[in-house]
Design an enzyme around this catalytic site. Structure first.
Site, mmCIF file in Angstrom:
data_model
loop_
_atom_site.group_PDB
_atom_site.id
_atom_site.type_symbol
_atom_site.label_atom_id
_atom_site.label_comp_id
_atom_site.label_asym_id
_atom_site.label_seq_id
_atom_site.Cartn_x
_atom_site.Cartn_y
_atom_site.Cartn_z
ATOM 1 N N ARG A 1 0.811 -1.216 0.000
ATOM 2 C CA ARG A 1 0.000 0.000 0.000
ATOM 3 C C ARG A 1 0.848 1.272 0.000
ATOM 4 N NH1 ARG A 1 -2.591 -4.183 1.908
ATOM 5 N NH2 ARG A 1 -0.536 -4.565 2.747
ATOM 6 N N THR A 2 1.788 1.381 0.932
ATOM 7 C CA THR A 2 2.489 2.647 1.129
ATOM 8 C C THR A 2 3.328 3.003 -0.095
ATOM 9 O OG1 THR A 2 2.589 2.057 3.465
ATOM 10 C CG2 THR A 2 3.914 3.935 2.760
ATOM 11 N N LYS B 1 25.652 -4.832 -0.638
ATOM 12 C CA LYS B 1 27.117 -4.965 -0.707
ATOM 13 C C LYS B 1 27.784 -4.244 0.450
ATOM 14 C CE LYS B 1 26.770 -4.584 -5.732
ATOM 15 N NZ LYS B 1 27.055 -3.633 -6.812
ATOM 16 N N ARG C 1 11.204 3.936 3.944
ATOM 17 C CA ARG C 1 10.746 2.876 4.856
ATOM 18 C C ARG C 1 11.969 2.076 5.259
ATOM 19 N NH1 ARG C 1 5.645 -1.085 4.613
ATOM 20 N NH2 ARG C 1 4.740 0.884 5.273
ATOM 21 N N HIS D 1 4.542 5.671 11.691
ATOM 22 C CA HIS D 1 4.065 5.587 10.301
ATOM 23 C C HIS D 1 3.068 6.738 10.132
ATOM 24 C CE1 HIS D 1 3.018 4.060 6.487
ATOM 25 N NE2 HIS D 1 2.692 2.811 6.770
#
Ligand code: CP
Length: 309
Positions: free
Chosen positions: A58-59, A86, A108, A136
């Site tokens: 969703r986000t 890496k 995120r 959030h």
């Protein structure tokens, strides 16, 4: 303009006016999204990068749609396919993204505090799209817009948040914003998933009945297994569902006109049964998703407007 911060990291420092600024602007963008030509120009010539170090449906999608509807070039950066694998540090990764003349980084990350750290170390605008179990904020704003639309007002409301509260960044951002607006918040879940939550000044319920009675909005949360290193703190999923899952039978305790929300992804048969999740009398789960685009347009538009102002 009633929001002048460079970034959006938390709801804990939002004023009532700032919250309503985002909600009112989101309503305008929702009207645009429901029109034939879903396009505005406020981000024309700007670049947004969705830097996601954790999975999302969703986000990430809604931030991408939001940026494109505002005319931006929206790029998705997936950590699993990047040089983070890496050994590149988070800040080096972000600095390289920003060196490409990125205006807004939507981040995120699995670490609580990552968004605040990045925001303090870059000139680009940073939007916290979920940092560990911390916050959030865009989810809280879309939750509030969904409640506002369903109830007509955010005054004199009681919201019950039920489930794995401790590991939920949605719960924290919801609680901060709701307390600022004077919304009563009740919490219910397994004791181990409520650890320390008394400090938020919410009512801690002892039963599902207590959580559901006299409640206007029910927000169900999934068990955040990805944030639990040790064993899951309940004997079995079936037992969790019996005590803490929302079922049609338990809705007998709920008030007439109650709405059910869930940030997603939902785990059907665990924290919520399909017979309530899909019941049109109660469910506003897909309304939340729709509102997510409009709220994220409001956030991106506001941050860019600040830069130009
Ligand atoms: N609500 C939410 O954050 O969903 P995603 O994890 O799919 O983005």
């Amino acid at each position: 303009m009633s929001y002048t911060k460079k970034d959006l990291i938390t709801t804990s420092n939002l004023t009532k006016d700032e919250i309503y600024h985002f909600l009112n602007l989101a309503k305008e963008f929702k009207a645009l999204n429901n029109s034939d030509v879903k396009k505005a120009k406020s981000l024309y010539g700007k670049t947004t990068v969705n830097a996601f170090f954790e999975n999302s449906t969703r986000t990430r999608t809604s931030f991408e749609i939001a940026a494109k509807r505002l005319g931006a070039d929206a790029i998705n950066f997936s950590a699993s396919q990047s040089s983070a694998k890496k050994g590149e540090t988070l800040l080096d990764t972000i600095n390289n993204i920003v060196a490409m003349k990125t205006d807004i980084v939507v981040l995120r990350h699995y670490s609580s505090g990552a968004a605040k750290f990045v925001a303090a170390n870059t000139d680009a605008h940073v939007v916290n799209a979920g940092d560990g179990l911390n916050e959030h904020p865009s989810q809280a704003l879309l939750d509030l817009l969904t409640i506002l639309e369903a109830k007509g007002s955010l005054e004199n409301l009681t919201v019950a948040i039920i489930g794995d509260i401790f590991h939920s960044r949605v719960a924290r951002s919801d609680i901060y914003a709701m307390k600022t607006l004077g919304i009563q918040v009740k919490l219910f879940g397994p004791p181990m998933m409520l650890t320390g939550m008394e400090a938020f000044g919410c009512k801690i319920c002892k039963s599902m009945q207590e959580a559901l009675e006299d409640t206007d909005v029910i927000i169900m949360l999934r068990i955040q297994l990805e944030r639990q290193d040790d064993e899951v703190p309940f004997p079995s999923v079936r037992e969790y569902s019996n005590f803490f899952g929302l079922t049609k039978a338990k809705m007998k305790f709920a008030k007439e006109g109650v709405i059910i929300m869930h940030p997603g992804p939902i785990n059907r048969g665990v924290e919520i049964n399909s017979d309530v999740a899909d019941d049109p009398r109660y469910t506003h789960i897909l309304n939340q998703v729709e509102n997510g685009v409009a709220v994220r347009m409001a956030i991106l538009h506001t941050l860019i407007s600040n830069k130009q102002g």
